[in-house]
Every structure is written in structure tokens, then in C-alpha cells.
Write an enzyme that holds these catalytic residues in place. Structure first.
Site, PDB file in Angstrom:
ATOM      1  N   HIS A 289       0.477  -5.208  -2.136  1.00  0.00           N
ATOM      2  CA  HIS A 289       0.950  -5.171  -0.766  1.00  0.00           C
ATOM      3  C   HIS A 289       1.912  -3.709  -0.742  1.00  0.00           C
ATOM      4  O   HIS A 289       2.484  -3.400  -1.441  1.00  0.00           O
ATOM      5  CB  HIS A 289       1.949  -6.072  -0.636  1.00  0.00           C
TER       6      HIS A 289
ATOM      7  N   HIS B 121       3.381  -0.543   2.640  1.00  0.00           N
ATOM      8  CA  HIS B 121       3.263   0.102   3.859  1.00  0.00           C
ATOM      9  C   HIS B 121       2.259   1.395   3.939  1.00  0.00           C
ATOM     10  O   HIS B 121       2.871   2.531   3.530  1.00  0.00           O
ATOM     11  CB  HIS B 121       4.593   0.640   4.409  1.00  0.00           C
TER      12      HIS B 121
END
Length: 357
Positions: A141, A143
Site C-alpha cells: 500500500h 500513495h
């Protein structure tokens, strides 16, 4: 003497300016050194954590009991999380479940939170994800923008998932987050801390932090690593983001219906998410991250933002994602007595030939 004082005054001022400039350079240099030291420390910690995991894997071959082989042990999930879409709340569930369900969770920490990777980093990342056996099954995970693994000539592709949010609500949340932080790390100083201007006041005065261009984030995250993806208001980027959502993502949920998203994931991928729904409903971390001091925008502010072409395109993508999620949900769950439940398997096999003696 009076003339001498007048002549000396500009020299003193010049020396003061030079001294101030030197001091600022020294401070910037110290800040840069601190950033470099922090980055080195983070890399050292990461290497240590990886070494521990790899050591545990190697110990299984040294006479210890081997854990049972489970289905889909090579599965890799990538959650390229969009900021301020309840991504921390959802990621915390993965961290809580990884020990029990036996999978690895890895945070993709990019320099200065840049969502676009260099070409060489793309190659490294694809190689890591596909060949790092010790980290499978894995849940990555971070951005980062969508990355097309097929472009790099690898056989196995990861499963992409994501969550989107109403564009204006997401921007408002991010605006106040930069100024007041959240209840996850309340003591951390934020970049815009001290700025007391409300979102309404920012929009009214034409501030840069609330400009329509700041709405342009969810589309490029789904569009990926093409230059046009980051051209605010691009319809090509919109269509590419829609294509990727439908063809490259297993499931895309919406912040406003996060529990349903988790429920469907648990039904589809129990290898990772078994127990996720109950944990979300009852766990202490379910709604851990809440932006503080957030004031809802007025109707006038919303109307002004909705006049921009960027909002119209971003909102079109959000509505498209919402419609797709609701379509998936309609075929996956049913409501009974006010409660949602997952549908059981509705297909079976028959007329299997040749017959086995």
C-alpha cells in the site's frame, strides 16, 4: 562625522543581509542533513525488518514445523491509496489481520510522497513485487499512481484495489488535514499549521490550496504513469482512468460505503480479509483517523467549485466508480432486516465428461 555615519550605515545593512543569508544557508544545510539522516534510518529499519522476515522463512527449513500450504500463496495485492479517502482506516485492518491470516503488509514509501515513479524505480518495483518470494502473499500500500505491470514483460500481475471519495469532500478533508492534522498523530506538526483560514475563506479569496486544480488527484492515480494523466482537466486521462478501473482493478470502493467494500473483499479474498468485516465494525481502529477542526463548506463554496471543468471531470469519474461499485455490490450482497449479508455461491458444475470410472 555625520557623513561618515551615513556612509557606514549601508555597509552595516549589507553585512547584516549577508550574515542573514549565510545563516539561512547553514539552516537549510542542517535541515537537508537531517532529512538524509532520517531517510537512512528508515532504510536501515526497513532492511532490518526484511531480514527478520527472511530469517523466519529460512528457519522453517531447519527442522521446524512447516506451515501448511494454503491456496493463492503467491497472491499480491496493491492498494495504491488516494490521500484522504479513509485509506489509513482500511490499511490498519490489513495490519491487524496479517499475523492471523499469514500474509505480509508493506508500505510503499516514496520520496516526498511523489506518486510518480522514475522509470528505473518502476522496473525495480515490478521486479520486487513479482520475484520477492519471501513477501508472498503480500499486501502493498502507498500513495502511488497505477503502474501497468504488463508493460514490463512479467507473467504474473498483482490484484489492484482502491477507494475513491466525493472530490470536494476529499479536498476539504485534505485542506484541514494540512492545517490541523488528525487524531492518528495529533502531536505531529503539519505543513500549513498556524493557517486559520477556513476552506470557505480560501475559495472566496482564490487561494491556491483550494483551487480547482487541487481536485485533480483521483483520476491521475487511476490513469497512471503517463504525462497526460497529470494534465488537469484532460478527458483522455478520464477515459484512461475509467478503462483501468474496469479492466485492471479487482474492486474499487467508495469512502461513503467503506463497510460494504470491506465485506465484499472478505467474501472475494478470504485468504487476506477473513474477519475484516467484524474487525471494522468492532475494532478500535475502525475510524481511527479523523481530520480535526474540519468545517463543512457552504453551498456557495460548493457551487463555485462545481463551476470548474476540472470538478466536472473528476466528479464524472467518481460517479462512474460509484455506479460500478454499486453494480458489484448488488450482485454480491443482499439486505435482510436492515443487515447486509454476502450471497452464497450461486453456480455449480454438471455434465462433466469424460466420466471417471
Amino acid at each position: 562625522m555625520g557623513i561618515l555615519r551615513i556612509m557606514m550605515l549601508p555597509k552595516i545593512q549589507l553585512l547584516a543581509v549577508l550574515a542573514f543569508g549565510v545563516a539561512m544557508l547553514l539552516i537549510e544545510n542542517q535541515i537537508q542533513k537531517l532529512d538524509e539522516s532520517r531517510a537512512k534510518l528508515e532504510r536501515t529499519i526497513a532492511r532490518h525488518e526484511v531480514a527478520e522476515v527472511e530469517q523466519r522463512h529460512s528457519e522453517y527449513g531447519g527442522g521446524r514445523e512447516v506451515p501448511p500450504i494454503v491456496e493463492n500463496d503467491d497472491t499480491v495485492i496493491i492498494y495504491n491509496r488516494v490521500p484522504k479517502t479513509a485509506s489509513t482506516s482500511f490499511t490498519n485492518i490489513a495490519y491487524d489481520l496479517c499475523g492471523k491470516n499469514r500474509f505480509h503488509v508493506l508500505h510503499i514509501n516514496t520520496t516526498k510522497n511523489n506518486p510518480v515513479m522514475s522509470l528505473q524505480d518502476q522496473v525495480r518495483f515490478v521486479r520486487n513485487v513479482t520475484s520477492w518470494r519471501e513477501m508472498k502473499p503480500g499486501f502493498y500500500h502507498g500513495h502511488v499512481a497505477y503502474l501497468d505491470f504488463s508493460k514490463h514483460g512479467v507473467k504474473g500481475k498483482p490484484l489492484y484495489i482502491n477507494v475513491v471519495r466525493d472530490p470536494i469532500e476529499r479536498l476539504v478533508s485534505y485542506y484541514y488535514f494540512l492545517r490541523f492534522g488528525d487524531d492518528y498523530r495529533p502531536g505531529l506538526r503539519r505543513r500549513k499549521q498556524g493557517d486559520k483560514k477556513t476552506f470557505d475563506e480560501c475559495v472566496s479569496s482564490g487561494g491556491s490550496d483550494c483551487a480547482p486544480e487541487k481536485l485533480w488527484l483521483q483520476i491521475p492515480f487511476f490513469c497512471g504513469h503517463y504525462s497526460e494523466c497529470w494534465n488537469a482537466g484532460s478527458r483522455w486521462a478520464l477515459e484512461q482512468a475509467k478503462y483501468n478501473l474496469v479492466n485492471e482493478y479487482l474492486l474499487v470502493g467508495v469512502t461513503e460505503e467503506l463497510e460494504d467494500f470491506i465485506m465484499i473483499l472478505e467474501a472475494a479474498l478470504p485468504r487476506f480479509f477473513k474477519g475484516a468485516t467484524d474487525l471494522y465494525r468492532t475494532g478500535k481502529k475502525s475510524h481511527l483517523r479523523k481530520t480535526t477542526e474540519k468545517k463543512p463548506p457552504t453551498k456557495e463554496t460548493i457551487a463555485k467549485l462545481q463551476q470548474s471543468n476540472i470538478w466536472k471531470i473528476e466528479n464524472e469519474f467518481y460517479e462512474f466508480a460509484l455506479e460500478q461499485f454499486q453494480f458489484v455490490r448488488a450482485h454480491a450482497v443482499r439486505e435482510k432486516d436492515g443487515e447486509l449479508f454476502v450471497l452464497a455461491q450461486s453456480f455449480f458444475y454438471e455434465k462433466i465428461y469424460p466420466k471417471v470410472n
